[in-house]
Scaffold this active site. Structure first.
Site, PDB file in Angstrom:
ATOM      1  CE1 TYR A 143      -3.061   2.884   0.962  1.00 40.43           C
ATOM      2  CE2 TYR A 143      -2.113   3.609   2.631  1.00 40.43           C
ATOM      3  CZ  TYR A 143      -2.557   3.873   2.165  1.00 40.43           C
ATOM      4  OH  TYR A 143      -3.430   4.764   2.208  1.00 40.43           O
ATOM      5  CE1 TYR A 210      -6.075  -8.172  15.001  1.00 42.06           C
ATOM      6  CE2 TYR A 210      -6.031  -6.394  13.983  1.00 42.06           C
ATOM      7  CZ  TYR A 210      -7.026  -7.152  14.388  1.00 42.06           C
ATOM      8  OH  TYR A 210      -7.868  -7.414  13.813  1.00 42.06           O
ATOM      9  NE  ARG A 284      -3.052  -4.054  10.516  1.00 39.59           N
ATOM     10  CZ  ARG A 284      -3.888  -3.096  11.268  1.00 39.59           C
ATOM     11  NH1 ARG A 284      -4.844  -3.338  10.601  1.00 39.59           N
ATOM     12  NH2 ARG A 284      -3.480  -1.970  10.890  1.00 39.59           N
ATOM     13  N   GLY A 286       2.815  -6.207   8.523  1.00 38.53           N
ATOM     14  CA  GLY A 286       3.184  -4.213   7.216  1.00 38.53           C
ATOM     15  C   GLY A 286       2.922  -3.613   8.811  1.00 38.53           C
TER      16      GLY A 286
END
Ligand code: UDP
Length: 331
Positions: A143, A210, A284, A286
């Protein structure tokens, strides 16, 4: 005469608030959106809506021929970090190819101004914090890389065809219209504050945090949350800046204060008066440790002055929206 501005992605969370802000400041507004993630109900009907895809140059040409557009605000990229890690080609296709088609159509129609939603994810794991505009860029997810590519494309296109741009690197967009009439509605919802509030209202039992082994004071990720209307205002300032003849530029937009995931949960407990059960889950994909903006250049050069300067008020607006629209635009 009013200037006409096209918001690509105007049915999305940030786009729909952008449309509202432009209308409030007396611009004429056109929306292009393929409704893949946005909501038609989120678009103020005073804007003229065209349903179509930014990758579709013919669609864009039709809109540009019909409307006398001064500037485009590009907000229709995909933006979910873990999804981009799992399916990078989806991100490069939608984001990068979409940017190329948009710039081709703008060049052909001689539209000279572009304001672009970029991201803090362009920096990757920063070497220093708060992050200045000129910090090294080394994205750790597709992204962020797709947005960095889009920034680079705009730079060369400006040099070759004179399309002036401002890229605004958002940190974490958050909050809603203070009266709860508009807000965040993603399916699936992946963003922290709406998920925390879903837990508060009882739509999910437990919040998953996370990871609590990041290199931060309490071990949970630190992010810089900026109110959506402050972000929208920055775009209008950027538009005025370009139309006044200033050169293309890139600015960070953040509050310059970081909050950890645990601190956000605490703030939400105070705002909502609810317990909000939370448990630690695996990291999580990234996620950088800390992303906090140094936005001093946006403040100095664009004259940007965020109105929402504390997390309590930001969470409060999101909570008002959640209570009025527990199922988003379906209510
Ligand atoms: N986060 C979390 N639980 C969730 C959703 C998000 O712990 O259910 C964390 C996420 O790992 C990140 C922070 O909250 O550290 C902000 O995530 P979000 O997806 O809102 O924005 P991002 O920083 O990815 O753009």
């Amino acid at each position: 005469m009013k200037q006409t501005v096209m918001v690509a992605g105007g049915a999305g969370y940030i786009g729909s608030h952008m449309v509202q802000q432009l209308l409030d400041e007396d611009y004429d507004v056109v929306v292009a959106d393929n409704l893949s993630t946005g909501h038609q109900k989120a678009i103020n009907p005073a804007a003229r809506f065209y349903e179509g895809d930014t990758r579709d140059k013919q669609f864009l040409q039709q809109v540009f021929q019909k409307e006398d557009i001064t500037a485009v605000i590009h907000m229709d990229a995909f933006s979910i970090v873990p999804e981009s890690v799992k399916d990078p080609l989806k991100y490069f296709d939608n984001n990068v190819i979409g940017m190329i088609a948009l710039l081709e159509a703008m060049r052909d129609q001689d539209i000279k101004y572009l304001i672009f939603s970029s991201t803090a994810a362009a920096f990757g794991n920063p070497q220093k914090t708060p992050i200045p505009d000129d910090a090294p860029k080394d994205p750790i997810n597709p992204y962020g890389d797709s947005k960095l590519m889009m920034e680079k494309i705009m730079k060369w296109v400006d040099q070759a065809y004179g399309i002036k741009y401002v890229a605004l690197r958002y940190f974490n967009a958050a909050g809603a219209m203070a009266d709860g009439s508009m807000g965040e509605d993603h399916t699936p919802e992946t963003h922290l504050i709406p998920i925390v509030l879903k837990t508060a209202i009882g739509q999910q039992a437990t919040l998953q945090i996370y990871g609590d082994d990041y290199n931060t004071p309490d071990g949970t990720n630190v992010r810089d949350y900026v109110h959506i209307l402050d972000l929208a205002k920055a775009h209008i300032l950027a538009l005025k800046y370009l139309i006044a003849g200033n050169p293309s530029d890139i600015f960070n937009l953040g509050s310059s204060t970081g909050f950890s995931v645990k601190e956000i949960v605490e703030a939400a407990r105070k705002v909502t008066g609810k317990e909000i059960p939370a448990k630690i889950a695996p990291r999580r994909d990234g996620d950088p440790d800390i992303l906090v903006a140094d936005s001093s250049r946006a403040r100095k050069i664009l004259g940007w002055q965020p109105q929402y300067d504390n997390i309590h008020d930001i969470v409060q607006t999101a909570w008002t929206w959640k209570q009025k629209h527990p199922n988003g635009y379906n209510d």
